[in-house]
Design an enzyme around this catalytic site. Sequence first.
Site, short mmCIF file in Angstrom:
data_model
loop_
_atom_site.label_atom_id
_atom_site.label_comp_id
_atom_site.label_asym_id
_atom_site.label_seq_id
_atom_site.Cartn_x
_atom_site.Cartn_y
_atom_site.Cartn_z
N GLY A 12 0.78 -1.24 0.00
CA GLY A 12 0.00 0.00 0.00
C GLY A 12 0.81 1.28 0.00
O GLY A 12 0.31 2.33 0.43
N SER A 13 2.03 1.24 -0.53
CA SER A 13 2.82 2.49 -0.49
C SER A 13 2.25 3.55 -1.44
O SER A 13 2.30 4.75 -1.14
CB SER A 13 4.30 2.21 -0.79
OG SER A 13 4.48 1.81 -2.12
N ASN A 14 1.67 3.13 -2.55
CA ASN A 14 1.02 4.12 -3.44
C ASN A 14 -0.23 4.69 -2.78
O ASN A 14 -0.53 5.88 -2.91
CB ASN A 14 0.69 3.49 -4.79
CG ASN A 14 1.89 3.47 -5.71
OD1 ASN A 14 2.34 4.51 -6.17
ND2 ASN A 14 2.45 2.29 -5.94
N HIS A 109 0.89 1.39 -13.00
CA HIS A 109 1.63 0.20 -13.43
C HIS A 109 3.11 0.57 -13.55
O HIS A 109 3.44 1.63 -14.10
CB HIS A 109 1.09 -0.27 -14.79
CG HIS A 109 1.72 -1.54 -15.26
ND1 HIS A 109 1.42 -2.77 -14.70
CD2 HIS A 109 2.66 -1.78 -16.22
CE1 HIS A 109 2.14 -3.71 -15.30
NE2 HIS A 109 2.91 -3.13 -16.22
N GLU A 142 -10.95 -2.72 -20.39
CA GLU A 142 -11.20 -4.15 -20.16
C GLU A 142 -9.93 -4.99 -20.23
O GLU A 142 -9.85 -6.04 -19.61
CB GLU A 142 -12.23 -4.68 -21.17
CG GLU A 142 -13.66 -4.24 -20.90
CD GLU A 142 -13.96 -2.85 -21.44
OE1 GLU A 142 -13.03 -2.12 -21.86
OE2 GLU A 142 -15.16 -2.50 -21.43
N ASP A 145 -3.85 -3.87 -17.75
CA ASP A 145 -2.81 -2.83 -17.86
C ASP A 145 -2.89 -2.09 -19.21
O ASP A 145 -1.88 -1.85 -19.88
CB ASP A 145 -1.41 -3.43 -17.65
CG ASP A 145 -1.28 -4.05 -16.26
OD1 ASP A 145 -1.85 -3.50 -15.32
OD2 ASP A 145 -0.62 -5.10 -16.15
N ALA A 173 9.33 6.81 -8.19
CA ALA A 173 8.67 7.62 -9.24
C ALA A 173 7.15 7.48 -9.15
O ALA A 173 6.42 8.45 -9.33
CB ALA A 173 9.18 7.19 -10.61
C1 GRF Z 1 3.33 -0.97 -7.52
O1 GRF Z 1 4.55 -1.16 -8.18
C2 GRF Z 1 2.23 -0.75 -8.52
O2 GRF Z 1 2.63 -0.04 -9.65
C3 GRF Z 1 1.86 -2.16 -8.90
O3 GRF Z 1 1.94 -2.88 -7.70
C4 GRF Z 1 2.86 -2.24 -6.82
C5 GRF Z 1 2.13 -1.94 -5.55
O4 GRF Z 1 2.96 -1.42 -4.54
N1 GRF Z 1 0.56 -2.19 -9.53
P1 GRF Z 1 2.29 -0.73 -3.27
O5 GRF Z 1 1.33 -1.74 -2.67
O6 GRF Z 1 1.59 0.51 -3.73
O7 GRF Z 1 3.43 -0.44 -2.34
#
Ligand code: GRF
Length: 214
Positions: A12-14, A109, A142, A145, A173
């Site tokens: 869940g870092s994003n 992605h 659909e 990615d 990034a």
């Molecule tokens: C990220 O690299 C994202 O692009 C991909 O899965 C990874 C998830 O990382 N879809 P996080 O859970 O957000 O740390």
Amino acid sequence: MKQVAILISGRGSNMEALCQAAQKVDSAYQVCRVLSNRPDAKGLQWASGHGFSTRAVDHRKFAGKAEFEAELDDDLNAAGADYVCLAGFMRLLSANFVQKWRGRLLNIHPSLLPSFPGLAPQQQALDAGVRISGCTVHFVSEETDAGPIIAQTAVPVLPHDSEEALSQRILTAEHRTYAPALGAVCAGRVSWAGGPKAVISDEAGEPLYHYPDL
Ligand code: GRF
């Protein structure tokens, strides 16, 4: 103020980066819900610990994909979500779900799409010998990615990079790319009118492309 729900499966870092950006005074969105298909997702603990509304919707407890997605859809609607961000959400969503949320469903992605969709895109980049990779935020269509590109950040692929090193460089990034991209969508600067490309109404404001400092 747009309401955004985030779907995760793990670290869940994003999601964290999106939640933190939402707290800035000029944010165009608020995070109304964080959902995980895995009850043990680390990101769920972080989000609930920071006061966000969270829930695990365990896909294994449903008779099938349709039932699982119906529960997700109900939850997202009840939470008042205008937009849904996939952030390391590891379940493929059906065409039915994707169509319901068309233009309001985003994904990140770790490659410069349309190169290297699917699993292990960082290793795919290394195997292909590309000298630049990066990350892409896109509307979800659909196909896996795929879908109109909203924002991209390029990062170098260095000689002797390991998959871990390249993944970490791309992840850094990603954390700088997702929130501005989502903000641009929430502010109405970027939308999907149904064609192959996103419609960018103006290039002013936070840039939707980034290059590394060389
Ligand atoms: C990220 O690299 C994202 O692009 C991909 O899965 C990874 C998830 O990382 N879809 P996080 O859970 O957000 O740390």
